[in-house]
Write an enzyme that holds these catalytic residues in place. Structure first.
Site, PDB file in Angstrom:
ATOM      1  N   GLU A   1      74.393  65.857   5.317  1.00 28.31           N
ATOM      2  CA  GLU A   1      75.822  65.677   5.627  1.00 28.31           C
ATOM      3  C   GLU A   1      76.333  66.703   6.628  1.00 28.31           C
ATOM      4  O   GLU A   1      77.455  66.597   7.112  1.00 28.31           O
ATOM      5  CB  GLU A   1      76.645  65.748   4.334  1.00 28.31           C
ATOM      6  CG  GLU A   1      77.025  67.137   3.871  1.00 28.31           C
ATOM      7  CD  GLU A   1      75.864  67.972   3.340  1.00 28.31           C
ATOM      8  OE1 GLU A   1      76.038  69.190   3.165  1.00 28.31           O
ATOM      9  OE2 GLU A   1      74.774  67.414   3.100  1.00 28.31           O
TER      10      GLU A   1
ATOM     11  N   CYS B   1      69.465  69.565  -1.928  1.00 26.49           N
ATOM     12  CA  CYS B   1      69.505  71.016  -2.140  1.00 26.49           C
ATOM     13  C   CYS B   1      69.230  71.365  -3.612  1.00 26.49           C
ATOM     14  O   CYS B   1      68.115  71.198  -4.066  1.00 26.49           O
ATOM     15  CB  CYS B   1      70.836  71.588  -1.651  1.00 26.49           C
ATOM     16  SG  CYS B   1      70.761  73.372  -1.339  1.00 26.49           S
TER      17      CYS B   1
ATOM     18  N   HIS C   1      70.599  69.692   4.203  1.00 24.67           N
ATOM     19  CA  HIS C   1      71.906  69.049   4.043  1.00 24.67           C
ATOM     20  C   HIS C   1      72.118  67.982   5.118  1.00 24.67           C
ATOM     21  O   HIS C   1      72.591  68.281   6.218  1.00 24.67           O
ATOM     22  CB  HIS C   1      73.026  70.098   4.142  1.00 24.67           C
ATOM     23  CG  HIS C   1      73.172  70.911   2.906  1.00 24.67           C
ATOM     24  ND1 HIS C   1      74.143  70.658   1.956  1.00 24.67           N
ATOM     25  CD2 HIS C   1      72.464  71.965   2.438  1.00 24.67           C
ATOM     26  CE1 HIS C   1      74.026  71.522   0.967  1.00 24.67           C
ATOM     27  NE2 HIS C   1      73.017  72.327   1.233  1.00 24.67           N
TER      28      HIS C   1
END
Length: 362
Positions: free
Chosen positions: A337, A252, A335
């Site tokens: 995660e 990001c 992202h």
């Protein structure tokens, strides 16, 4: 208590307060996730932003400590169509309203979020504010107009850790990973730890040369809020990392900083990507992943032999990943995660560990 959402163009939406009875201004953005409001609120990337959730009913599963992505609510406010004050979830420990009040964050419900989202998509993300009051006042718009906006704002140094700390266990771990905290989410640290790294987290403005003295093996640049071009100290540190050939992974804001260091440009997007349903295509394999995203800036770049684009967004063709030929680099805009969102891209944490391992063996 009544609440008013006021946009910088003078539009006023009247609703009902369900958070802390205060006022707050910020950039008005929308997120299309159907769940994960606690993770969204506590994501530091939402600093100085007021979040509109497009899913109509919010609050129905309550709040649980395990779902925190940082130590507190980071968003400036919350806008929903319908708030549910009686959560139905055996793990719930408090309501969303109680959560907002605990951190003194306003929330407004009863807003036509479809109308607001369509406005943002057409006109771009406006500045605005939530004001809890018995009646509207012209002073509300005056407060909104004082907000400087997100462009040119260096917010990474606002949300970063005050001092270095260790995350997880270093016992038996082969490689030391230095994480630059520009607003890192907790689940990123969990997955880096689970991948096999001994994780050390550093303040955003720590010079890379200072971290290198700690004997680290690789670097990670985290997500975070604000304008990447304003983070000149981060660009300087990333240049030092690249010049010294350390394996590097950026997510990001970290990805955007890598892009700027490689000579690319970044631009503020009209309304950004925020949600858990963004399709991203790997240009190497042709595989499509559904990803979680939260960003209002993007890297502007052309693919080349020396610096190929690795991933693109299938909705608007924006750059979702860049590489540097012959260099141990992973850099993605989305992202992997999740938290919240799909897990399609979690393999990237193990891929980075393998990249560090192969680089060190050479």
């Amino acid at each position: 208590m009544k609440a008013f959402l006021v946009l910088e163009n003078g539009d006023v939406y009247e609703g009902e307060s369900f958070g802390y009875e205060t006022q707050s201004v910020g950039e008005i953005v929308f997120n299309t996730s159907m769940a994960g409001y606690q993770e969204i609120l506590t994501d530091p990337s939402y600093t100085n932003q007021i979040i509109t959730l497009t899913y109509p009913m919010i609050g129905n599963y309550g709040i649980h400590p395990e779902n925190m992505e940082s130590a507190k609510i980071q968003a400036a406010g919350m806008i929903v169509k319908e708030y549910v004050d009686r959560p139905s979830n055996f793990k719930a420990q408090k309501t969303l309203s109680q959560f907002l009040k605990e951190y003194k964050i306003p929330g407004i419900q009863g807003i036509d979020t479809r109308k607001l989202t369509r406005f943002i998509r057409t006109n771009g993300a406006p500045n605005g504010g939530i004001f809890v009051a018995n009646e509207y006042s012209d002073s509300f718009l005056a407060e909104v107009k004082k907000f400087p906006g997100i462009a040119d704002a260096d917010l990474a140094k606002v949300v970063t850790t005050d001092k270095k700390y260790e995350f997880g266990s270093s016992a038996g771990k082969k490689y030391k990973l230095a994480v630059y905290d520009y607003g890192v989410k907790t689940n990123i640290l969990r997955l880096l730890d689970a991948a096999g790294f001994a994780v050390s987290v550093y303040p955003a403005q720590t010079p890379a040369s200072e971290i290198m003295k700690d004997g680290v093996d690789a670097f990670f640049l985290s997500n975070g809020p604000g304008d990447p071009a304003a983070c000149t100290y981060a660009i300087d540190s990333t240049k030092a990392i690249l010049d010294n050939n350390y394996p590097l992974f950026g997510i990001c804001l970290g990805h955007q900083i890598i892009g700027l260091t490689l000579g690319k440009k970044t631009e503020k997007m009209k309304f950004g990507h925020r949600g858990g349903n963004q399709p991203v295509k790997s240009l190497e394999t042709g595989k499509v992943e559904i990803t979680s995203q939260n960003h209002g800036f993007a890297v502007v770049a052309d693919s080349s032999e020396k610096e190929p684009i690795s991933f693109i967004n299938l909705n608007d063709d924006t750059v979702e990943g860049i590489l540097k030929s012959g260099y141990p680099l992973l850099s993605v805009q989305y992202h992997p995660e999740s938290s919240p969102g799909p897990n399609d891209s979690r393999y990237l944490f193990q891929k980075f560990y393998d990249l560090v391992d192969s680089t060190k063996k050479k």
